[in-house]
Design an enzyme around this catalytic site. Sequence first.
Site, short mmCIF file in Angstrom:
data_model
loop_
_atom_site.label_atom_id
_atom_site.label_comp_id
_atom_site.label_asym_id
_atom_site.label_seq_id
_atom_site.Cartn_x
_atom_site.Cartn_y
_atom_site.Cartn_z
NE ARG A 116 2.43 96.69 115.96
CZ ARG A 116 2.45 97.80 115.23
NH1 ARG A 116 3.52 98.58 115.22
NH2 ARG A 116 1.43 98.13 114.48
CB THR A 395 9.25 103.68 112.01
OG1 THR A 395 7.87 103.84 112.34
CG2 THR A 395 9.59 102.22 112.02
CG ASN A 415 1.85 104.85 114.50
OD1 ASN A 415 2.29 104.52 113.40
ND2 ASN A 415 0.59 105.15 114.68
CB SER A 466 3.22 96.18 112.40
OG SER A 466 4.37 96.87 111.98
CB SER A 467 3.55 98.14 107.28
OG SER A 467 2.17 98.32 107.13
N GLY A 487 8.48 103.99 107.38
CA GLY A 487 7.68 104.52 106.29
C GLY A 487 6.23 104.07 106.32
N GLY A 488 5.74 103.59 107.47
CA GLY A 488 4.34 103.21 107.56
C GLY A 488 4.00 102.18 106.50
O1 DON Z 1 3.85 99.40 112.53
C1 DON Z 1 3.60 100.11 111.57
O2 DON Z 1 3.38 99.68 110.46
C2 DON Z 1 3.62 101.62 111.76
N1 DON Z 1 3.28 101.94 113.11
C3 DON Z 1 4.96 102.15 111.38
C4 DON Z 1 5.02 103.64 111.49
C5 DON Z 1 6.03 104.23 110.63
O3 DON Z 1 6.75 103.59 109.92
C6 DON Z 1 6.09 105.70 110.68
N2 DON Z 1 6.89 106.22 109.59
N3 DON Z 1 6.59 106.70 108.61
#
Ligand code: DON
Length: 584
Positions: A116, A395, A415, A466-467, A487-488
Amino acid sequence: MWIIPAYNRKAVRHELAMVRILLSFFTCIVVLPLAQGAEAFPYSDRGRSGMVASAHPLASQIGVETLKQGGNAVDAAVATTLAISVVEPFSAGIGGGGFLLFYEGKTNTIKALDFRERAPLAADPQMYLDQTGKVLPRASTVGYRAVATPGTVAGLYEVQRRYGALPWRQVVEPAAKLAAEGFPVSWRLAQAIQRSPILQDAAARDIFSRDGQQGLEVGDRLVQRDLAHTLHQIGNNPKSFYTGTIARAIARTMAQQGGLVTLTDLEQYRPIWREPVCGTFQQVTVCSMPPPSSGGVHLLQMLNLLAETDFKRLGWHHPDVLHRMIEGMRIAYADRAEYLGDPDFVAVPVAALISPAYAQQRRQDINPKVATPSNQRRPGNPDRLWQLNRESNDTSHLSVVDQQGNAVSLTFTVNLGFGAGVVVPGTGIVLNNEMDDFAIAPGVPNAFGLVGNQANAIAPGKTPLSSMTPTIATEQGKLRLVTGSPGGSTIITTVLQVVLNVLVYDMDARQAIAAPRLHHQWLPDQVRVEQFGFDSLTLENLRQRGHQIEESNSWGNGNIIVRSPDGWLQGAADPRGEGAVAGF
Ligand code: DON
């Protein structure tokens, strides 16, 4: 991905849009199949010898060909990851970072690698606030100051050097070739170009526009000469990214543009091997990414909270099941906001959070019939709503299994769409805006509406929470499944539902990844459900229990490989995206 609304200001000029849509349609239906050839993808979603599932057919193809050339799962994963960096520059790449799980078949062990991004040494907790302590709009999402030190190249080299079977250069070269020769722009890529601020950056405009102005359209050929050259250099010497010419180009641009990442940050970057978090769910061992991702901890916490649910008797998507799932999500995300952060900086109570005893205790709080409003779970900041356009998914996740029974589950990212919206001139590298994954002030939601606290505050060298939830499950010492998704904030609940679909409901890979999803993240206090995924009676039932239902466009772009006890692999890429499975 989800992009904050300021980017989303393209008021569609109607006629022009219609012409574009017709052209895109023609290109998709007629030109692309011809250009790529009907035989272009001669792989199956079943296989016994190996399989790669990723977000783009060309990347899956490169991965599976790596397997066929004698590469193992690690070689294929690295080749696929680099290919994704080329074909999905908006979602993930060498300017970002990620996490992977590696399952070694012969020892039945799982290792986790954290590559990361890290906060630059010059970062400080106030860096995105004005003098009165107010958040500076877009400061943590757009431009060089939003960038954290990238980890992708270091991580890929570390895992390949240790566990790969092929020479490093051989796994890098296919991506370099793809960047040099180009490929047809897909719908997701064209959309991402339109919706992100990337074309405001001069270096990016040279790459992602037709004529210096208009973004590339579906079917246009995207050639990335600088990126090809960068990848060649990395193939010759991976350290060039951190100490050589590439590092110097990044540091120079950073200094010119007010970014914080220096040559020292790059030189000091190290990926970190970590112990995966594992738990048992119905005799299956589920392992996933530990902090600084919150993914594994909360996946296991939610599985524990659901352990006593009689899924089978109630049936798939029975309102009682959905209600318990939502309440489990609410509890998990409330804990996330409080406790999760970089374990090298704060004490994260991982063991407690993933323990069945803790789940047992928290389960007592769940009213089986009625929703518990989030503000009764823990004080938060419920007035701030999710200011997001929830349409696409940046992502990228990939799942790989090889003939020796090894597997890799890897999720990586820049991100938001096209990260910070900047390309380092002369390198083709799109830089991340991962700094936004920190809690830039206590209780202030990030781009995914996630709130956080001291545990996830900014500090020099710290990793933003992070997720991402790359996951591998095993059963009786054998691989059972490999999965993950972008998917954040929704990543964790997407993986939860995909895993339940396979382990509880015996869905096959395709059904499991396609099935409609819901999501709750404590704050905002609402249940997002995929439109047309849930019938009206079910939604009414949930509303009557007090849930705030919000129907929304679909999210996630996962993939999965499921191994049956007789050794057959079946894979599936998310129908919500453009991915593909390549098995043989
Ligand atoms: O690490 C994370 O949780 C976020 N930066 C992930 C970003 C992501 O999945 C974007 N998509 N929707």
